[in-house]
Design an enzyme around this catalytic site. Structure first.
Site, PDB file in Angstrom:
ATOM      1  N   ASP A 547      26.157  49.007  54.180  1.00 11.40           N
ATOM      2  CA  ASP A 547      27.478  48.851  53.578  1.00 11.40           C
ATOM      3  C   ASP A 547      28.285  50.139  53.723  1.00 11.40           C
ATOM      4  O   ASP A 547      27.741  51.230  53.893  1.00 11.40           O
ATOM      5  CB  ASP A 547      27.325  48.492  52.100  1.00 11.40           C
ATOM      6  N   GLU A 550      32.272  52.824  57.256  1.00 12.42           N
ATOM      7  CA  GLU A 550      33.481  53.299  57.955  1.00 12.42           C
ATOM      8  C   GLU A 550      33.473  54.803  58.280  1.00 12.42           C
ATOM      9  O   GLU A 550      34.042  55.145  59.330  1.00 12.42           O
ATOM     10  CB  GLU A 550      34.729  52.938  57.129  1.00 12.42           C
ATOM     11  N   ASP A 624      35.213  43.104  52.663  1.00 15.75           N
ATOM     12  CA  ASP A 624      35.515  42.586  51.323  1.00 15.75           C
ATOM     13  C   ASP A 624      36.863  41.876  51.342  1.00 15.75           C
ATOM     14  O   ASP A 624      37.904  42.453  50.998  1.00 15.75           O
ATOM     15  CB  ASP A 624      35.513  43.735  50.313  1.00 15.75           C
TER      16      ASP A 624
END
Length: 944
Positions: A547, A550, A624
């Site tokens: 998760d 980035e 998300d």
């Protein structure tokens, strides 16, 4: 006299030829051209007949820093020839000719017949210095004819399919994935080997609205009328003022919100008129969370909602002429005290960029790209994987259904959920443990909270042994300050330090100070894997959910601060290496697991991605996203472009991740409940035909039995498509085999199969799932039909009733609540396996082959052991099917290859569908012409 005159001419000619020859070095794998202008070096490197690498520099030497994305070496052994004349240096392979202009350094590519494929349109290098390192801002232009279409570029979620004449920001964000590869409708691709923030298209910085002439509601020039009101209080005005920009983009900008304004209860409007300073298409760029609506001249241009902490992008254009005034109204409902909105503008594309395709990167050592040519889009994408690595075959179970939610909080939650699936006989292969399974103050421990998971290994063993279910776990590159793992990583210099220095706290409990590890550091990657191995993999964890890759160290930071938070990387300044964190993070886990347990396939799901990720057995999900029908609509082109970027495995949170208040405060009732159930039903119907099939999201709980009752259409439809997915497993796994062995792509934009049909170029809400299925998702509430296009050049069969329709036409198809329109291409051979509850339940000893007449067809059934890497060593088998429409025969080819545990004998049931004999697909039917197969070729005349 003649000799005296002739000699100088000869001498001059020789000297001129010598000078140009001296400027062109013939290397083992290509040419290095030395120039005298702004571009001093251009190198052509032959990868193979259809792939040429182009590098360029304004310096006397071209940087030799190794590529992060390429797996090809400098000596590929490809055959080529070259010629040099007064003006050009030309390199030629069997398929391509690349010509460099010796004055400008620009490159032209032609095919074997001499037809121009593409011309470079310009290069630019702007010197910059970052952290003491000399770099360049880089730009590469290519000429682009008006009828060209562009795809790929990762996963921009703006709803666009074709990026011709569009601007795409290649910056990694939560739900925005940057992959610097573009696929052209002209049968080529450009892989841009650069790791910094990059713009595709117009490279000008976005401007505030004040770049247009603004007039407020009272007719005063220079601003719009901004009204900060209170929601649900009619005509309430907290503050009204003139504003010439709308830019609450990041956390620091929220300080400019009027002091004391209650954003969570607020509604803000900006109203007035705008007039462009230049005629043409005005370009608008929006980033917003909360509810945002924008009208121009009374026409609704945008209507979106996103959770406050995760703004999303939108783009639109409006043709305007100078001297004209256009009404503009923006309405924003923030919903929370941390919500964001930004509306930027650019005037029409400047002349220098018209009819061009452009890459512009913030920082790099050289211009570096791969030109990849192919006879069709699959060949181009296969070329991309030649450069960046094959797409590993995922473990077979990963192609089944996964259940997840945010989140299962205890060991009992996990086991009881799987028990319910098995009790209800709903097929399932994987259950996912989301974040926060650790002790609250121990993020980065990579271990379970023993109070809630008293026997994590026993839990995982039970999932494996009793319930035949795999276990995936969420792993972050994040470490809370002062936990033991933090100390280990910090003492070795493996962590980014800025967030520690700034004492940034996260959102958990009282808030904890944390940072991420530097995935660009090879030793740090090994240390990170060691922690995962010790505490998680050793307990039986099957797969990794990575998760915030980035990396999202501090959400909604400015770009400059995001760079500070990950600076420096082990390889250099974060500005130079901003985008590939996810690639390097996945690399460490893939390599670590393969070394630790070489006979178990790695599987990784990561929120971000970059070129080359596919070689690390990694997939990506779309981040998300919101639980809304309009968000579902945007997933379709986002997923297609992601897969057309060369990365074949992709998924979404079925149902969307975060929800509007109407769905969870309190539990949805009445119309809200009906909409919630329908949204999830439509999303499951779409998700069953994504490369990966996975449900996840915030409360309400996402298990089908928590969405709708068993006797409802919604429940029954969700279960139907789950079972259909499992019946299609021989088809799906065969395509996964083709993806590795032949460079195939499962989820396919229509251009990939129908590139001669120009009508498909803008279609982003239909796609092919493999060679047979035309999938047409439904993404509007209460829609019971949908318009769609049947591509030209073939016939199409409705899967549900077997009826035939000619291609090349737009139709309106029925779409009752429990079904989406599914069509099968004429000539398809589709293998359906047995009714199973998990992929490893039984071998497909009886396969039903649906054969769709009207055209000849082929299909290759691929099989291997499904869990290990023996397929890399040749341990797999294929059976080629060939249908002859003229004589109505089906040939079952001789089995090729073998692997341990392979079925030696099996049965095929053959069901023929044609115009005169429509046959509905039936999950429960046991029909068809039964044929025994022992591995030898046989030809069957199909009974009708």
């Amino acid at each position: 006299m003649k000799k005296i005159r002739f000699l100088p001419i000869v001498m001059i000619s020789c000297c001129f030829q010598f000078c140009h020859t001296d400027r062109v070095e013939k290397l083992k794998d290509g040419l290095l051209i030395h120039l005298e202008g702004d571009v001093k070096q251009v190198q052509l490197q032959v990868i193979n007949d259809k792939i040429i690498r182009v590098s360029a520099s304004p310096e006397d030497k071209i940087s030799t820093t190794p590529s992060l994305i390429s797996v090809v070496g400098n000596n590929t052994g490809a055959k080529w020839t070259s010629t040099i004349d007064d003006h050009t240096a030309t390199l030629k392979t069997n398929a391509l000719t690349a010509t460099v202009d010796l004055k400008t350094g620009l490159v032209q590519f032609k095919d074997a017949q001499g037809n121009t494929i593409i011309n470079e349109g310009g290069k630019a290098f702007t010197p910059i210095t970052i952290d003491g390192k000399k770099l360049f801002r880089l730009q590469q232009l290519f000429d682009s004819p008006a009828d060209e279409a562009f795809y790929g570029l990762g996963q921009p979620q703006t709803g666009l399919m074709n990026y011709k004449n569009q601007d795409v920001d290649l910056t990694q964000y939560n739900s925005q994935v940057a992959v610097p590869f573009v696929l052209s409708s002209r049968h080529y691709g450009i892989l841009w080997d650069n790791y910094s923030i990059t713009r595709f298209g117009d490279d000008r910085p976005y401007e505030e609205l004040a770049s247009m002439e603004l007039t407020d509601k009272k007719g005063q020039k220079g601003s719009l009328t901004a009204t900060y009101g209170i929601r649900n209080q009619q005509d309430s005005v907290f503050l009204q003022r003139g504003e010439s920009k709308i830019d609450y983009s990041f956390i620091p900008s929220l300080k400019t919100i009027p002091q004391g304004y209650p954003m969570a209860k607020g509604i803000v409007t900006w109203e007035g008129k705008v007039s462009p300073k230049e005629s043409g298409d005005q370009k608008f760029y929006v980033s917003a969370s909360g509810y945002i609506r924008i009208w121009i001249d009374g026409v609704l241009m945008l209507d979106k909602w996103r959770e406050g902490w995760n703004p999303g992008p939108s783009v639109f254009k409006k043709a305007m002429q100078t001297g004209e005034q256009h009404d503009l109204k923006i309405e924003w409902i923030p919903e929370s005290n941390q919500a964001f909105i930004s509306l930027k503008h650019l005037s029409p594309t400047p002349e220098r960029l018209k009819d061009k395709m452009a890459f512009t990167s913030e920082a790099g050592e050289k211009i570096d790209y791969y030109f990849i040519y192919g006879a069709h889009p699959d060949e181009v994408i296969n070329g991309y994987r030649t450069v960046t690595g094959k797409a590993a075959i995922l473990p077979k179970w990963a192609l089944g259904f996964w259940q997840s939610r945010e989140r299962y909080k205890t060991q009992r939650d996990v086991i009881s959920t799987v028990q319910e699936f098995r009790k209800r006989q709903i097929p399932l292969d994987n259950i996912v443990m989301d974040w926060s399974y650790w002790e609250e103050n121990a993020w980065g421990s990579q271990d379970f909270d023993s109070a809630r998971f008293p026997d994590a290994k026993g839990m995982i063993d039970s999932l494996h042994d009793l319930y035949h279910t795999h276990f995936m776990i969420s792993v972050w590159a994040k470490f809370y300050k002062d936990i033991p793992n933090y100390k280990v990583m910090n003492d070795k210099g493996y962590l980014y330090t800025q967030s520690i220095k700034d004492s940034i706290r996260d959102w958990i409990g009282k808030g904890y100070i944390s940072t991420f590890y530097d995935a660009f550091n090879a030793d740090a990657r090994k240390e990170f894997w060691g922690m995962l191995n010790k505490h998680l993999f050793s307990k039986g964890v099957d797969a990794w959910w990575l998760d915030a890759t980035e990396p999202d160290i501090y959400s909604n930071s400015t770009i400059d601060y995001r760079k500070q938070l990950m600076n420096p990387t082990a390889l250099g300044p974060s500005t130079q290496y901003f985008n590939p964190f996810a690639l390097m993070n996945a690399k460490g886990i893939y390599e670590g697991q393969r070394e630790t347990k070489p006979d178990q396939r790695v599987f990784i799901l990561t929120r971000s991605a970059f070129a080359g990720l596919q070689r690390y057995s990694a997939a990506t999900w779309s981040g998300d996203i919101a639980s809304r029908f309009d968000e579902l609509a945007r997933q379709i082109p986002a997923g297609l472009n992601f897969c057309m970027s060369g990365l074949p495995y992709w998924t979404t949170d079925i149902g969307g991740f975060y929800v509007e208040d109407k769905y969870d405060k309190p539990d949805p009732q009445g119309e809200n409940l009906q909409e919630w159930r329908e949204l999830n039903t439509r999303w499951y119907q779409y998700g069953a035909f994504c490369p990966l099939f996975r449900a996840h999201g915030q409360y309400p709980y996402r298990e089908v039995y928590n969405i709708a009752p068993e006797n409802s259409q919604e429940y029954q439809s969700i279960v139907y498509y789950d079972r259909l997915r499992y019946r299609l497993m021989p088809y799906i796994y065969s395509l996964a085999g083709q993806t590795y062995h032949n460079g195939y792509t499962l989820m396919r934009g229509l251009l990939m199969d129908f590139d001669q049909d120009t009508a498909v170029r803008q279609i982003g809400d239909q796609f092919m799932f493999g060679p047979a299925f035309l999938v047409n998702p439904v993404y509007a509430y209460k829609a019971r039909s949908r318009a769609l296009y049947l591509p030209a050049g073939q016939g199409w069969y409705n899967l549900y009733d077997g009826r035939y329709t000619d291609g090349g036409q737009h139709i309106t198809a029925a779409a009752p609540l429990n079904r989406i329109p599914l069509y099968v291409k004429a000539g398809s051979i589709v293998p359906f396996g047995p009714d199973i509850q998990y992929t490893g339940q039984q071998a497909a000893d009886t396969i039903t082959l649906y054969v769709y007449g009207g055209s000849n067809g082929t299909f290759s059934l691929y099989e291997d052991e499904g869990l290990n890497y023996n397929y890399e060593k040749g341990a797999f088998s294929t059976i080629a099917f060939k249908y002859n429409d003229t004589d109505n025969t089906l040939t079952l080819g001789k089995r090729a290859g073998e692997f341990p545990g392979m079925l030696q004998q099996r049965s095929f049931r053959i069901v023929k569908v044609d115009k005169a004999h429509p046959q509905a697909f039936d999950l429960a039917a046991n029909k068809g012409q039964l044929v025994q197969y022992n591995g030898n070729e046989q030809t069957i005349h199909i009974n009708l």
